[in-house]
Design a protein around this motif. Structure first.
Motif, PDB file in Angstrom:
ATOM      1  N   ASP A 114       0.835  -1.200   0.000  1.00 14.30           N
ATOM      2  CA  ASP A 114       0.000   0.000   0.000  1.00 14.30           C
ATOM      3  C   ASP A 114       0.876   1.258   0.000  1.00 14.30           C
ATOM      4  O   ASP A 114       0.628   2.210  -0.748  1.00 14.30           O
ATOM      5  N   GLN A 147       1.143  11.155   4.509  1.00 12.62           N
ATOM      6  CA  GLN A 147      -0.016  10.773   3.685  1.00 12.62           C
ATOM      7  C   GLN A 147      -0.541   9.388   4.083  1.00 12.62           C
ATOM      8  O   GLN A 147      -1.740   9.198   4.240  1.00 12.62           O
ATOM      9  N   VAL A 148       0.399   8.449   4.323  1.00  7.77           N
ATOM     10  CA  VAL A 148      -0.010   7.089   4.703  1.00  7.77           C
ATOM     11  C   VAL A 148      -0.741   7.124   6.047  1.00  7.77           C
ATOM     12  O   VAL A 148      -1.770   6.482   6.232  1.00  7.77           O
ATOM     13  N   GLN A 195       1.044   4.168  -2.846  1.00  5.76           N
ATOM     14  CA  GLN A 195       0.848   5.607  -2.604  1.00  5.76           C
ATOM     15  C   GLN A 195       2.046   6.406  -3.095  1.00  5.76           C
ATOM     16  O   GLN A 195       1.903   7.516  -3.603  1.00  5.76           O
ATOM     17  N   THR A 201      -4.393   8.124   5.949  1.00  4.75           N
ATOM     18  CA  THR A 201      -5.359   7.180   5.370  1.00  4.75           C
ATOM     19  C   THR A 201      -5.349   5.828   6.084  1.00  4.75           C
ATOM     20  O   THR A 201      -5.866   4.851   5.584  1.00  4.75           O
ATOM     21  N   LYS A 233       2.005   6.959  -6.857  1.00  4.71           N
ATOM     22  CA  LYS A 233       1.132   8.054  -7.289  1.00  4.71           C
ATOM     23  C   LYS A 233       1.837   9.407  -7.167  1.00  4.71           C
ATOM     24  O   LYS A 233       1.477  10.361  -7.831  1.00  4.71           O
TER      25      LYS A 233
END
Ligand code: ATP
Ligand code: MG
Length: 423
Positions: free
Chosen positions: A21, A66-67, A25, A70, A28
């Protein structure tokens, strides 16, 4: 070489999903993520290691932020170093921005700038720790091994990546021996020569960093192998001239580990390591390694008690006498002396203190003594001490025994007005 299949088998499912995951991310954001260091080494060796270090070609802190947003992860970020920790319920992941390091002078912390994966790998300690595995979708599982780490794993060698490695950072001397002994590898020939050449560079390393490496050694399964090897290579005396290692240390470390309840194994190792020191010699060691106040006390106590052991070598000693001889010492110092002394009266007395005497408490406390009419203050202190001694020596067993004794002491010490007692 592609290790996709090995990663899938080796990592717990949950952890695998997490790193995939994170890599997704990163993709992206146009960034690539790699598994790096110890986990790659241990995966190739088939040893379990789920302490994952990830290197990001890009800003690791922003990615981690960011991780964290989320997911359930807790974030600990070090902006200055470009590193972040993501804490999940069962795992912790370390993320670092790929970096380039330049050492301005030996032993100093390096100047750091963002770099490529290859820059990040060349700054590492040994070839076997300088491998990475890509987690990016287009080459998932690909081994990145620019410095022949896999070849060294197969030849079972610890090899530095450039001749100035030990002088740049002499803690690597201690690390080299730690891995050599843990993995049953050997120092590659030139690495061994450079290690000897650069051993004096340990003087450029701060006490905190040397102590940290010793702490890591003491977390190994058999630290005595590392200590012996450091002695053999002439490294130990560079840390402190009185440090030595012989069969004695190996045997005692082994004994320390076998104890059912070792009072903090690393501290015990520290106390045994300096057991041959004189009380005067220890100060230099404590100062050089910036040892904490608590551990310093334990190490000083170890040596002070060592000189007083003859007082314990009497069969006529009562338990209370043993207690009062030993109560002022740190338990770990007593443990170290018990391990150091061969089976004997002294040993038995030390063990008796550690396993029983130090836990003995009177059943009556101050409040109850007050109710018996004993006033707070020095008198009560005396009564409690007499009760404690009597309990240690088995002269009182029950609460009733203690009450009886306390009342008899009260009558002895403070004769009271009969009228008052009648109240
Ligand atoms: P261990 O199983 O002992 O934890 P590890 O490889 O994970 O092994 P760490 O001390 O956690 O070791 O460090 C992670 C990685 O950072 C190492 O694999 C190595 O590549 C690098 N590293 C650590 N200390 C140094 C150092 N002093 N110099 C260069 N690289 C280092
Ligand atoms: Mg690690």
């Amino acid at each position: 070489m592609n290790l996709a299949r090995q990663i899938e088998q080796y990592l717990p499912r949950q952890l695998l999903e997490l790193v995939k995951d994170i890599s997704g991310q990163a993709a992206k954001r146009g960034q690539r993520v790699y598994l790096v260091g110890g986990v790659v080494r241990d995966l190739l060796l088939g040893y379990p290691n789920f302490d994952l270090d990830l290197v990001v070609e890009g800003d690791a802190v922003k990615l981690a932020q960011q991780v964290a947003e989320t997911s359930q992860a807790k974030l600990l970020a070090h902006h200055r170093f470009g590193t972040a920790k993501l804490k999940y319920e069962n795992f912790t992941l370390d993320l670092a921005t790929a970096r380039r390091e330049i050492y301005a002078r030996p032993g100093a912390l390096p100047a750091v700038t963002p770099g490529t994966l290859k820059d990040d790998l060349i700054r590492r300690d040994f070839s076997i720790n300088a491998m990475a595995i890509s987690l990016a979708a287009n080459d998932y599982g690909e081994l990145v091994d620019p410095y022949q780490g896999k070849n060294d794993l197969e030849r079972r060698l610890i090899r530095i990546l450039h001749p100035e490695s030990f002088s740049d950072d002499a803690t690597r001397i201690l690390r080299a021996v730690r891995y050599e002994q843990r993995l049953c590898f050997e120092l590659e020939t030139q690495t061994a020569e450079l290690l000897k050449r650069d051993t004096p560079m340990l003087d450029t390393i701060s006490g905190d960093r040397i102590r940290h490496e010793l702490e890591l050694i003491f977390k190994e399964k058999q630290p005595e192998f590392v200590i012996n090897r450091l002695a053999e290579l002439g490294v130990l005396p560079r840390i402190n001239p009185f440090l030595k290692s012989d069969g004695w240390i190996a045997e005692k470390f082994d004994r320390a580990r076998r104890l059912k309840k070792p009072t903090q194994l690393p501290s015990l190792y520290f106390c045994l390591l300096i057991y041959s020191f004189s009380e005067r010699d220890i100060e230099q060691f404590l100062a050089r390694l910036n040892i904490s106040a608590k551990l310093s006390r334990a190490m000083r106590d170890t040596l002070r008690l060592k000189t007083r052991l003859p007082f314990l070598d009497k069969s006529s000693l009562k338990p209370s006498e043993i207690y009062y001889l030993l109560r002022e010492y740190e338990p770990v110092a007593i443990q170290a002396n018990a391990i150091a002394s061969d089976p004997s009266m002294v040993h038995r007395h030390l063990q008796l203190f550690l396993t029983k005497l130090r836990y003995v408490r009177t059943s009556l406390d101050g409040e109850e003594l007050k109710r018996l009419g004993i006033s707070a203050g020095p008198e009560m202190g005396k009564v409690l001490q007499v009760l404690h001694r009597a309990k240690l020596d088995g002269e009182v067993r029950t609460r009733a025994d203690e009450k009886k004794l306390a009342l008899s002491l009260k009558e002895l010490d403070f004769p009271t007005d009969p009228e008052l007692t009648l109240e």
